[in-house]
Design an enzyme around this catalytic site. Structure first.
Site, short mmCIF file in Angstrom:
data_model
loop_
_atom_site.label_atom_id
_atom_site.label_comp_id
_atom_site.label_asym_id
_atom_site.label_seq_id
_atom_site.Cartn_x
_atom_site.Cartn_y
_atom_site.Cartn_z
N GLY A 125 7.71 4.38 7.48
CA GLY A 125 7.03 5.67 7.53
C GLY A 125 7.38 6.39 8.82
O GLY A 125 8.42 6.09 9.44
N SER A 126 6.53 7.29 9.24
CA SER A 126 6.85 8.11 10.41
C SER A 126 6.61 7.32 11.70
O SER A 126 5.79 6.40 11.75
CB SER A 126 6.00 9.37 10.40
OG SER A 126 4.64 9.02 10.55
N GLU A 131 10.06 0.30 10.24
CA GLU A 131 11.19 1.17 9.85
C GLU A 131 10.69 2.61 9.89
O GLU A 131 9.94 3.02 9.01
CB GLU A 131 11.65 0.82 8.42
CG GLU A 131 12.14 -0.60 8.23
CD GLU A 131 13.55 -0.82 8.73
OE1 GLU A 131 14.12 0.11 9.34
OE2 GLU A 131 14.07 -1.92 8.53
N GLU A 156 12.68 15.25 13.40
CA GLU A 156 13.09 15.04 12.02
C GLU A 156 12.48 16.18 11.18
O GLU A 156 11.27 16.36 11.16
CB GLU A 156 12.53 13.69 11.56
CG GLU A 156 12.85 13.33 10.14
CD GLU A 156 12.14 12.03 9.73
OE1 GLU A 156 10.91 11.95 9.85
OE2 GLU A 156 12.83 11.10 9.28
N LYS A 174 0.85 -1.19 0.00
CA LYS A 174 0.00 0.00 0.00
C LYS A 174 0.89 1.24 0.00
O LYS A 174 1.34 1.71 1.03
CB LYS A 174 -0.92 0.05 1.22
CG LYS A 174 -1.99 1.13 1.03
CD LYS A 174 -2.35 1.89 2.28
CE LYS A 174 -1.33 2.84 2.79
NZ LYS A 174 -1.05 4.02 1.94
N CYS A 186 15.12 9.16 5.26
CA CYS A 186 15.07 8.80 6.69
C CYS A 186 16.44 8.93 7.34
O CYS A 186 16.54 9.23 8.52
CB CYS A 186 14.53 7.39 6.84
SG CYS A 186 15.44 6.20 5.83
P1 NAD Z 1 3.62 8.43 7.05
O1 NAD Z 1 3.79 7.78 8.38
O2 NAD Z 1 2.79 9.65 6.97
O3 NAD Z 1 3.00 7.41 5.99
C1 NAD Z 1 3.62 6.15 5.71
C2 NAD Z 1 2.56 5.21 5.16
O4 NAD Z 1 1.61 4.92 6.18
C3 NAD Z 1 1.76 5.79 3.99
O5 NAD Z 1 1.52 4.76 3.05
C4 NAD Z 1 0.46 6.22 4.66
O6 NAD Z 1 -0.64 6.28 3.78
C5 NAD Z 1 0.29 5.11 5.68
N1 NAD Z 1 -0.59 5.42 6.81
C6 NAD Z 1 -0.83 6.63 7.38
N2 NAD Z 1 -1.66 6.49 8.43
C7 NAD Z 1 -1.93 5.17 8.53
C8 NAD Z 1 -2.72 4.39 9.42
N3 NAD Z 1 -3.39 4.96 10.43
N4 NAD Z 1 -2.77 3.06 9.24
C9 NAD Z 1 -2.08 2.46 8.24
N5 NAD Z 1 -1.33 3.15 7.37
C10 NAD Z 1 -1.24 4.48 7.51
O7 NAD Z 1 5.10 8.69 6.53
P2 NAD Z 1 5.53 9.47 5.22
O8 NAD Z 1 5.34 10.93 5.44
O9 NAD Z 1 4.91 8.83 4.05
O10 NAD Z 1 7.07 9.13 5.16
C11 NAD Z 1 8.07 9.86 5.79
C12 NAD Z 1 8.54 9.15 7.04
O11 NAD Z 1 9.01 7.84 6.71
C13 NAD Z 1 9.71 9.85 7.69
O12 NAD Z 1 9.52 9.88 9.09
C14 NAD Z 1 10.89 8.98 7.34
O13 NAD Z 1 11.98 9.04 8.24
C15 NAD Z 1 10.26 7.62 7.35
N6 NAD Z 1 11.07 6.69 6.58
C16 NAD Z 1 11.78 5.72 7.26
C17 NAD Z 1 12.61 4.85 6.56
C18 NAD Z 1 13.39 3.79 7.28
O14 NAD Z 1 13.91 2.89 6.61
N7 NAD Z 1 13.52 3.83 8.60
C19 NAD Z 1 12.72 4.96 5.17
C20 NAD Z 1 11.99 5.96 4.52
C21 NAD Z 1 11.17 6.81 5.23
#
Ligand code: NAD
Length: 478
Positions: free
Chosen positions: A227-228, A247, A380, A175, A281
């Protein structure tokens, strides 16, 4: 003309039954470039059911057959590189020549690595107390994964789950965020070309609702989330008893010590702050310099900053494109305003750049005298900013580095091997890079958060996509 996209769902290219779509706007041009159909609950249930059935057969493929499938995908991906890279630039904003092409050229590697790994994935023959018993372990697939992925590397992050997941015998439903899903859907043509069994991989773009539907679905066995930390915490509270790889956010420090090659440190720190407009990230989110080298570092960083060329991401001269989305750009605005309020000095940049097709083009920014308690230091930022903090000595520097809730990838610049190990022993971070950027990356590198931080767990190794089963056999009387 906006392109009408199809979902890759349960082995079919389909509009789904959601009856609505997302209008995808390019951060680079502001144009309406595509319509992404939104799946219904019924579509999600269908994708999960088909994935379960497909995985139930696929789990009996031999490791070598699964490795062959991965190699076929790797070959099919190669033909798609220029087009997938073009779409990625259009929807994500990263420069085509400087970044997007390299990024997508690496996509096949996730399948090649997984194919190589799975052939060497073996169990054990464990000695027993009883001479009539034999004990073995086998690595079984986990089942059906939901991979919930971010927008900053819209193609390669999903492949960190699909590659090893598939090689280990799993099904994977990805997704991606709805606003960066086109490039991945384009790449999915390689799955058909390679003969991936129908339904073993699905791609269902969407927002939090579709994410939640997958996370809480009883037919999903495991969650791979990138994600975050805030979203990750929510997912953990909702997913119930499921396997997971989490992650999450980083706040990567680069430490520049008294004996560092300051010029190399400045170049690496600037690169780590502007690459992908800072939306990485493991970006260089903070530089911690010791007092002795502070002035030289600032001079060198300002020199290196002159090489950052913000512009049209399709222009060959551009090495920094627009930010991807307004909430992330607005966070930069907030962090810079907070730093200035607390007395930090903005040495270059500091605001959005005018004269571009969208308001998402941000000036590369260097800030000095950043207080440790400011938002740009504690959180961040995820934007093109290099915040400079000063430490008295090594003890002070490691203290500043560790006083954050995040711990993904840190860098240390020193010419002393002893000092390098001293820092590695003390920095709370999943990876410590010595004498290179926090943005250092290899497709096979164990990568993930340090225990005790909000960055999460898992390193992406193929073993994490397997379930260890123990087999005990009583041979009976001799
Ligand atoms: P985000 O957390 O807003 O979204 C990530 C994903 O989660 C998206 O697909 C989003 O639609 C989904 N999502 C949001 N709310 C949800 C819920 N309640 N239930 C299920 N899914 C949900 O993050 P973002 O803004 O897309 O990405 C940036 C973040 O990702 C930064 O914090 C970055 O550091 C992190 N990141 C981490 C790594 C790693 O390997 N550690 C790599 C890349 C990015």
């Amino acid at each position: 003309m906006a392109e009408d996209l199809a979902l890759y769902l349960a082995g079919e290219w389909t509009e789904g039954t959601g009856g609505s779509h997302h209008e995808l706007l390019s951060p680079a041009t502001g144009d309406h470039i595509a319509n992404v159909p939104l799946a219904s609950r019924h579509d999600i249930d269908g994708a999960v059911a088909v994935a379960r059935a497909a995985q139930d057969e696929f789990r009996f493929w031999s490791a070598f057959e699964r490795a062959d499938l991965c190699h076929r995908i790797a070959s099919a991906v190669e033909d798609l590189v220029p087009e997938v890279a073009r779409i990625q630039t259009l929807e994500q904003g990263k420069p085509y020549h400087a970044e997007s092409l390299d990024d997508i050229e690496e996509a096949n590697q996730y399948f090649i690595n997984a194919a190589e790994d799975v052939k060497r994935l073996s169990g054990e023959n464990i000695p027993t107390t009883d001479r009539n018993k034999r004990m073995f372990t086998f690595r079984r697939p986990v089942g059906v994964w939901a991979a919930i992925t971010p927008w900053n590397f819209p193609v390669t992050i999903p492949l960190e789950y699909v590659g090893p997941g598939l090689a280990a015998g799993n099904a994977v439903i990805v997704k991606p965020p709805v606003f960066t899903s086109w490039a991945l859907l384009e790449l999915a043509k390689a799955f058909d070309e390679a003969g991936v069994p129908k339904g073993l991989i699905s791609i269902i773009p969407g927002g939090p609702e579709i994410g939640e539907a997958l996370v809480t679905h009883p037919g999903i066995d495991a969650i791979g989330f990138t994600g975050s930390s805030a979203t990750g915490a929510r997912i953990i509270s909702q997913m119930g008893i499921k396997r997971s790889i989490m992650e999450m956010s980083g706040n990567g420090p680069t430490i520049v010590t008294d004996d560092a090659n300051v010029s190399a440190a400045a170049s690496a720190a600037v690169y780590g702050a502007y690459y992908n407009a800072g939306q990485v990230c493991c970006a260089t989110e903070r530089v911690i310099v010791t007092e002795a080298v502070h002035d030289e570092f600032v001079d060198r960083a300002l020199q290196a900053a002159q090489d950052v060329r913000l512009g049209d991401p399709f222009d060959e001269a551009t090495n920094m494109g627009p930010m991807n989305n307004e909430p992330t750009a607005a966070k930069m605005d907030r962090h810079l305003a907070d730093a200035a309020d607390r007395g930090a000095e903005i040495l270059t940049g500091g605001s959005r750049a005018g004269g571009f097709p969208t308001d998402l083009y941000y000036e590369f920014t260097v800030i000095d005298g950043v207080p440790e308690d400011s938002a740009v230091s504690q959180e961040e930022s995820f934007g093109p900013v290099l915040p400079i903090l000063t430490a008295h000595d090594d003890e002070d520097a490691v203290g500043v580095a560790n006083r954050t809730r995040l711990g993904l990838q840190a860098a240390v610049f020193t010419t002393s091997l002893r000092r390098a190990f001293w820092y590695a022993d003390r920095i709370r971070s999943g990876t410590v890079v010595v004498n290179d950027s926090t943005d250092f990356w290899e497709t096979f590198q164990p990568f993930g958060g340090a225990a005790g931080t909000d960055t999460g767990w898992g390193r992406g190794a193929i073993e994490e996509f397997t379930d260890l089963q123990t087999l005990v056999i009583d041979l009976g009387p001799p």
